[in-house]
Motif scaffolding. Sequence first.
Motif, PDB file in Angstrom:
ATOM      1  N   GLU A   1      -1.334   6.141   1.480  1.00 37.55           N
ATOM      2  CA  GLU A   1      -1.054   7.301   0.650  1.00 37.55           C
ATOM      3  C   GLU A   1      -2.196   7.534  -0.322  1.00 37.55           C
ATOM      4  O   GLU A   1      -2.979   6.632  -0.615  1.00 37.55           O
ATOM      5  CB  GLU A   1       0.275   7.149  -0.084  1.00 37.55           C
ATOM      6  CG  GLU A   1       0.368   5.943  -0.967  1.00 37.55           C
ATOM      7  CD  GLU A   1       1.782   5.685  -1.482  1.00 37.55           C
ATOM      8  OE1 GLU A   1       2.687   6.482  -1.207  1.00 37.55           O
ATOM      9  OE2 GLU A   1       1.970   4.673  -2.163  1.00 37.55           O
TER      10      GLU A   1
ATOM     11  N   VAL B   1      -4.627  11.106   5.863  1.00 40.87           N
ATOM     12  CA  VAL B   1      -4.020  11.136   4.534  1.00 40.87           C
ATOM     13  C   VAL B   1      -4.622  12.300   3.744  1.00 40.87           C
ATOM     14  O   VAL B   1      -5.806  12.271   3.405  1.00 40.87           O
ATOM     15  CB  VAL B   1      -4.268   9.814   3.764  1.00 40.87           C
ATOM     16  CG1 VAL B   1      -3.510   9.821   2.442  1.00 40.87           C
ATOM     17  CG2 VAL B   1      -3.887   8.597   4.607  1.00 40.87           C
TER      18      VAL B   1
ATOM     19  N   ILE C   1       1.662   1.493   4.963  1.00 42.15           N
ATOM     20  CA  ILE C   1       1.828   2.718   4.185  1.00 42.15           C
ATOM     21  C   ILE C   1       0.440   3.105   3.693  1.00 42.15           C
ATOM     22  O   ILE C   1      -0.257   2.301   3.081  1.00 42.15           O
ATOM     23  CB  ILE C   1       2.785   2.514   2.998  1.00 42.15           C
ATOM     24  CG1 ILE C   1       4.199   2.247   3.505  1.00 42.15           C
ATOM     25  CG2 ILE C   1       2.758   3.729   2.073  1.00 42.15           C
ATOM     26  CD1 ILE C   1       5.187   1.887   2.418  1.00 42.15           C
TER      27      ILE C   1
ATOM     28  N   THR D   1       1.484  12.357  -5.223  1.00 43.34           N
ATOM     29  CA  THR D   1       1.051  11.536  -4.101  1.00 43.34           C
ATOM     30  C   THR D   1       1.219  12.305  -2.800  1.00 43.34           C
ATOM     31  O   THR D   1       2.007  13.253  -2.722  1.00 43.34           O
ATOM     32  CB  THR D   1       1.868  10.233  -3.995  1.00 43.34           C
ATOM     33  OG1 THR D   1       3.227  10.550  -3.720  1.00 43.34           O
ATOM     34  CG2 THR D   1       1.763   9.403  -5.260  1.00 43.34           C
ATOM     35  N   THR D   2       0.470  11.892  -1.795  1.00 49.11           N
ATOM     36  CA  THR D   2       0.665  12.385  -0.433  1.00 49.11           C
ATOM     37  C   THR D   2       0.750  11.174   0.478  1.00 49.11           C
ATOM     38  O   THR D   2       0.074  10.165   0.254  1.00 49.11           O
ATOM     39  CB  THR D   2      -0.490  13.298   0.030  1.00 49.11           C
ATOM     40  OG1 THR D   2      -1.712  12.564   0.009  1.00 49.11           O
ATOM     41  CG2 THR D   2      -0.606  14.539  -0.840  1.00 49.11           C
ATOM     42  N   ARG D   3       1.575  11.258   1.489  1.00 52.32           N
ATOM     43  CA  ARG D   3       1.759  10.166   2.433  1.00 52.32           C
ATOM     44  C   ARG D   3       0.980  10.477   3.695  1.00 52.32           C
ATOM     45  O   ARG D   3       0.916  11.619   4.137  1.00 52.32           O
ATOM     46  CB  ARG D   3       3.249  10.037   2.744  1.00 52.32           C
ATOM     47  CG  ARG D   3       3.678   8.894   3.621  1.00 52.32           C
ATOM     48  CD  ARG D   3       3.570   7.488   3.043  1.00 52.32           C
ATOM     49  NE  ARG D   3       4.281   7.208   1.828  1.00 52.32           N
ATOM     50  CZ  ARG D   3       5.427   6.551   1.754  1.00 52.32           C
ATOM     51  NH1 ARG D   3       6.025   6.131   2.836  1.00 52.32           N
ATOM     52  NH2 ARG D   3       5.973   6.303   0.592  1.00 52.32           N
ATOM     53  N   GLY D   4       0.388   9.447   4.296  1.00 52.00           N
ATOM     54  CA  GLY D   4      -0.377   9.624   5.519  1.00 52.00           C
ATOM     55  C   GLY D   4       0.506   9.927   6.714  1.00 52.00           C
ATOM     56  O   GLY D   4       1.710   9.661   6.712  1.00 52.00           O
TER      57      GLY D   4
END
Length: 158
Positions: free
Chosen positions: A131, A36, A129, A146-149
Amino acid sequence: MHLRLPALYLALCFLLAPASQAQDMSEKVLGERIYVPAYSRIFSYPQRSDLLAATLAVHNVDPDTTITLTRVDYHGEDGQVLRSLLESPLELAPFQSKTVLIPINDTSGGVGANFIVEWTSGSPALSPIAEAIMTSGSGGPGPSFTTRGRVIERRHAD
C-alpha cells in the motif's frame, strides 16, 4: 442549515471505497506483480494542488514463509519508470515490512504515479499487503490517505 462536502472529501471517499473484486486472501502463490497507485499531488481546484509525500509499505503477512522482493519501481503518470527503488533482491521474513519514501518535494510522478512491486518465494506464500500512504506533511491539517495495491500478475504453484 445545509452543509456541502468539499470536493476533495468526496474524491477521497471514492478512492478509498472497497474494491469490487475480492481477492482470496488465503491463496498461497509463488510470486506476484502488484500495482500500487500513488499521488505526488492532488487537485482541490482547477489551478490549485496540494503536494504529497508518498510512502510505499510492503508487509509480508505470511506467518511461516519468507518472501523476496525482486523489484520495486516508481512510475510517473505517463507510465514511464522514473527510478528503481530496490538495489538488490530483499528478503522479508514472516511479518517483516519494507518502506520506501518519495519525498513531498518530488513531484516527478504527478497525479497518477504508481509503484510496481514484484516478489517471489521458493515455496507458496500468502500475498503481501502493498500500500501507499500519502500525506501532506505540512504539520497542519491536510490530506492524508492510503491506497491498496492490486495484483496484476500471479505465479501459481504447479
